[in-house]
Design an enzyme around this catalytic site. Structure first.
Site, PDB file in Angstrom:
ATOM      1  N   TYR A   1       0.798  -1.246   0.000  1.00 22.25           N
ATOM      2  CA  TYR A   1       0.000   0.000   0.000  1.00 22.25           C
ATOM      3  C   TYR A   1       0.823   1.285   0.000  1.00 22.25           C
ATOM      4  O   TYR A   1       0.519   2.199  -0.764  1.00 22.25           O
ATOM      5  CB  TYR A   1      -1.030  -0.026   1.148  1.00 22.25           C
ATOM      6  CG  TYR A   1      -2.251  -0.821   0.763  1.00 22.25           C
ATOM      7  CD1 TYR A   1      -3.355  -0.211   0.158  1.00 22.25           C
ATOM      8  CD2 TYR A   1      -2.299  -2.199   0.928  1.00 22.25           C
ATOM      9  CE1 TYR A   1      -4.459  -0.949  -0.237  1.00 22.25           C
ATOM     10  CE2 TYR A   1      -3.397  -2.945   0.521  1.00 22.25           C
ATOM     11  CZ  TYR A   1      -4.471  -2.314  -0.051  1.00 22.25           C
ATOM     12  OH  TYR A   1      -5.559  -3.036  -0.456  1.00 22.25           O
TER      13      TYR A   1
ATOM     14  N   GLU B   1      -9.003  -7.092   3.905  1.00 16.40           N
ATOM     15  CA  GLU B   1      -8.183  -8.132   3.259  1.00 16.40           C
ATOM     16  C   GLU B   1      -7.552  -9.058   4.307  1.00 16.40           C
ATOM     17  O   GLU B   1      -7.524 -10.280   4.114  1.00 16.40           O
ATOM     18  CB  GLU B   1      -7.129  -7.479   2.343  1.00 16.40           C
ATOM     19  CG  GLU B   1      -7.787  -6.950   1.067  1.00 16.40           C
ATOM     20  CD  GLU B   1      -7.038  -5.837   0.343  1.00 16.40           C
ATOM     21  OE1 GLU B   1      -5.833  -5.653   0.594  1.00 16.40           O
ATOM     22  OE2 GLU B   1      -7.669  -5.141  -0.484  1.00 16.40           O
TER      23      GLU B   1
HETATM   24  C1  HEM Z   1      -6.509   2.432  -1.769  1.00 13.62           C
HETATM   25  C2  HEM Z   1      -5.847   1.739  -2.656  1.00 13.62           C
HETATM   26  C3  HEM Z   1      -6.401   0.945  -3.798  1.00 13.62           C
HETATM   27  C4  HEM Z   1      -7.556   1.089  -4.515  1.00 13.62           C
HETATM   28  C5  HEM Z   1      -8.680   2.132  -4.366  1.00 13.62           C
HETATM   29  C6  HEM Z   1      -7.578   0.031  -5.498  1.00 13.62           C
HETATM   30  C7  HEM Z   1      -8.591  -0.157  -6.415  1.00 13.62           C
HETATM   31  C8  HEM Z   1      -8.657  -1.201  -7.301  1.00 13.62           C
HETATM   32  C9  HEM Z   1      -9.733  -1.442  -8.232  1.00 13.62           C
HETATM   33  C10 HEM Z   1     -10.987  -0.574  -8.374  1.00 13.62           C
HETATM   34  C11 HEM Z   1      -9.450  -2.566  -8.911  1.00 13.62           C
HETATM   35  C12 HEM Z   1     -10.302  -3.221  -9.997  1.00 13.62           C
HETATM   36  C13 HEM Z   1     -11.211  -4.253  -9.384  1.00 13.62           C
HETATM   37  C14 HEM Z   1     -11.912  -5.106 -10.427  1.00 13.62           C
HETATM   38  O1  HEM Z   1     -11.426  -5.255 -11.540  1.00 13.62           O
HETATM   39  O2  HEM Z   1     -12.949  -5.670 -10.088  1.00 13.62           O
HETATM   40  C15 HEM Z   1      -8.173  -3.050  -8.428  1.00 13.62           C
HETATM   41  C16 HEM Z   1      -7.550  -4.178  -8.905  1.00 13.62           C
HETATM   42  C17 HEM Z   1      -6.263  -4.515  -8.594  1.00 13.62           C
HETATM   43  N1  HEM Z   1      -5.468  -3.898  -7.648  1.00 13.62           N
HETATM   44 FE1  HEM Z   1      -5.955  -2.344  -6.479  1.00 13.62          FE
HETATM   45  N2  HEM Z   1      -6.437  -0.720  -5.365  1.00 13.62           N
HETATM   46  C18 HEM Z   1      -5.685  -0.186  -4.338  1.00 13.62           C
HETATM   47  C19 HEM Z   1      -4.467  -0.661  -3.893  1.00 13.62           C
HETATM   48  C20 HEM Z   1      -3.743  -1.660  -4.490  1.00 13.62           C
HETATM   49  C21 HEM Z   1      -2.423  -2.100  -4.071  1.00 13.62           C
HETATM   50  C22 HEM Z   1      -1.645  -1.552  -2.881  1.00 13.62           C
HETATM   51  C23 HEM Z   1      -2.041  -3.082  -4.925  1.00 13.62           C
HETATM   52  C24 HEM Z   1      -0.749  -3.861  -4.907  1.00 13.62           C
HETATM   53  C25 HEM Z   1       0.302  -3.531  -5.581  1.00 13.62           C
HETATM   54  C26 HEM Z   1      -3.136  -3.284  -5.870  1.00 13.62           C
HETATM   55  C27 HEM Z   1      -3.154  -4.226  -6.868  1.00 13.62           C
HETATM   56  C28 HEM Z   1      -4.250  -4.519  -7.654  1.00 13.62           C
HETATM   57  C29 HEM Z   1      -4.253  -5.591  -8.641  1.00 13.62           C
HETATM   58  C30 HEM Z   1      -3.087  -6.532  -8.950  1.00 13.62           C
HETATM   59  C31 HEM Z   1      -5.534  -5.591  -9.233  1.00 13.62           C
HETATM   60  C32 HEM Z   1      -6.024  -6.493 -10.346  1.00 13.62           C
HETATM   61  C33 HEM Z   1      -5.394  -5.975 -11.623  1.00 13.62           C
HETATM   62  C34 HEM Z   1      -5.704  -6.732 -12.876  1.00 13.62           C
HETATM   63  O3  HEM Z   1      -6.844  -7.204 -13.056  1.00 13.62           O
HETATM   64  O4  HEM Z   1      -4.765  -6.820 -13.667  1.00 13.62           O
HETATM   65  N3  HEM Z   1      -4.142  -2.404  -5.561  1.00 13.62           N
HETATM   66  N4  HEM Z   1      -7.716  -2.220  -7.454  1.00 13.62           N
END
Ligand code: HEM
Ligand SMILES: Cc1cc2nc3c(=O)[nH]c(=O)nc-3n(C[C@H](O)[C@H](O)[C@H](O)COP(=O)(O)OP(=O)(O)OC[C@H]3O[C@@H](n4cnc5c(N)ncnc54)[C@H](O)[C@@H]3O)c2cc1C
Length: 399
Positions: A95, A138
């Protein structure tokens, strides 16, 4: 804790993000993936290339900013993010990395005049608040997965016990844990994630569980994607006896308990979660319509097994739609030819009463197919809250 003044700044930034949100997150991903190789394996590079992932995050950030005063309204979106994060093993230590890249991207895209220290401070506080919310949810999910019977934390090695071609492009992999202990139960519709080394790089991908839970093994069914890194590796390099690292099941696209008639609609490899749902629903008495669309008989997976189930269970009716007209003498004829539209679907659905079709509908397939199905279900009178779907990639709007 965000101050009142900071909340006001966030609210004022919303219109700015609404016009520039995607550019911001595209820039953010460039910084994150360029400078932090340690998080690269978590992200699907194809989703970066087609802009879906930046759009999904932009949407997450925007929704948050819009609801800054009542975070509970985020409900489903937060759960969806948590499910995706847990599936791919996003950890608390990731994060701060993401937060720093996001703030830097905000500063660089908006420029020093707009992105003042007060704006950056407000977003830093907002990011921390959202991050803590997600990290907490999580952690609870990781603990649940680790402590439930058959559960585990992180990667667990599974052996490919059987590999079976289901069509010209879809192959099933039957996975048994190397430690020969039980495996975690899952809700039909959920998926596992694989963590592999391909050409010296770590990559992670989600795959829906395509058979109902049995406590001992999982089945996934994978389409060979032209040019796809992981699917081609699995088809060509992973054989019976190979081992694969598996993360526990996750996902919110699950079969809800209900006695209403069930309508499962899939296109192509989108059939996989509906197979587990079908198997599980057949243990109840509810009527089921199983609708599947494929380009042709050659790429139509699981036809024989669905036909056999329909023979055995009178509550199940199945309908197939092929895009290409089959050979007239072929014994694998579809029920319709062309693209599935509302008129055809209407003939395959339980009848409407006073313009309402009181069914539960679940669907999944390529995006244009999903858009059409969503429109058709609305047109055919299926109440919106009885319609559920999922994407085989980052979530996006269908309307
Ligand atoms: C407050 C912080 C964060 C928010 C608001 C956020 C938001 C999101 C959203 C909206 C999605 C798409 C969900 C979907 O497809 O249904 C997502 C996917 C993802 N997030 Fe985050 N995220 C955050 C932090 C992080 C962090 C710290 C990581 C790690 C490095 C991360 C890694 C990912 C990955 C790997 C995906 C899936 C990507 C893919 O489909 O290729 N996120 N996140
Ligand atoms: C919840 C969920 C469940 C899923 N369940 C299943 C399932 O049951 N069965 C299944 O088969 N799949 C499923 N998927 C999809 C799966 O996770 C993979 O996305 C899929 O196997 C493709 O991965 P890949 O590595 O082979 O292709 P990728 O390498 O990710 O490429 C995908 C496509 O993008 C193109 N591409 C790649 N990189 C670039 C680039 N840099 N620029 C332009 N184009 C590019 C490739 O040519 C290919 O056509 C699911 C996905 C999700 C999110």
């Amino acid at each position: 804790m965000l101050t009142v003044a900071q909340k006001a700044i966030i609210t004022a930034t919303v219109p700015l993000l609404e016009t520039g949100g995607e550019a911001l997150t595209t820039h953010f991903y460039r910084i994150l993936l360029g400078e932090h190789p340690e998080v690269r394996p978590l992200f699907n590079q194809a989703s970066q290339a087609n802009g879906e992932q930046p759009r999904a995050l932009a949407n997450g950030v925007l929704m948050y900013a819009r609801h800054i005063d009542r975070l509970e309204a985020l409900g489903d979106l937060a759960a969806q993010i948590v499910n995706k994060h847990v599936a791919l093993q996003v950890l608390p230590e990731h994060y701060p990395i993401v937060g720093a890249c996001l703030l830097r991207a905000i500063r660089e895209v908006l420029g020093a005049e707009v992105a003042t220290d007060a704006v950056i401070d407000a977003w830093a506080a907002a990011y921390d608040e959202l991050a803590n919310l997600l990290i907490g949810a999580e952690a609870a999910a990781y603990d649940r997965n680790a402590s439930a019977p058959g559960g585990w934390r992180g990667a667990r090695p599974f052996r490919v016990a059987r590999k079976e071609a289901e069509s010209d492009e879809i192959t099933s992999f039957y996975l048994e844990p190397v430690d020969e202990q039980p495996v975690l139960d899952f809700e039909p519709g959920q998926y596992i994630s694989l963590c592999l080394q391909v050409n010296g790089q770590e990559v992670r991908r989600n795959y829906s569980l395509s058979a109902a839970p049995n406590g001992r093994s999982y089945r996934i069914s994978i389409k060979r994607e032209p040019g796809g890194v992981v699917s081609n590796h699995l088809h060509d390099e992973v054989h019976e006896g190979s081992t694969l690292d598996v993360f526990p099941p996750s996902g919110a696209f699950t079969l809800a308990h209900s006695e209403r008639p069930l309508v499962l609609i899939s296109g192509g490899v989108g059939i996989t979660p509906t197979l587990a749902m079908l198997e599980s629903a057949l243990r109840t008495a509810r009527p089921i319509r199983f609708v599947h669309c494929a380009r042709s008989h050659k790429v139509h997976a699981f036809r024989a097994s669905i036909d056999a189930l329909a023979k055995k269970h009178p509550q199940l009716e199945r309908f197939y739609c092929y895009e290409e007209a089959p050979q007239p003498r072929s014994d694998a004829q579809p029920h319709a030819v062309g693209r599935l539209d509302a008129q055809t679907l209407s003939q395959w659905m339980p009848a409407a009463k006073q313009d309402v079709r009181d069914v539960d509908a679940y669907f999944l397939g390529p995006k244009p197919f999903m858009r059409q199905v969503k429109r058709s279900l609305r047109e055919l009178g299926v109440p919106e809250h009885q319609v559920r779907y999922e994407f085989f990639g980052p979530a996006s709007a269908l309307d």
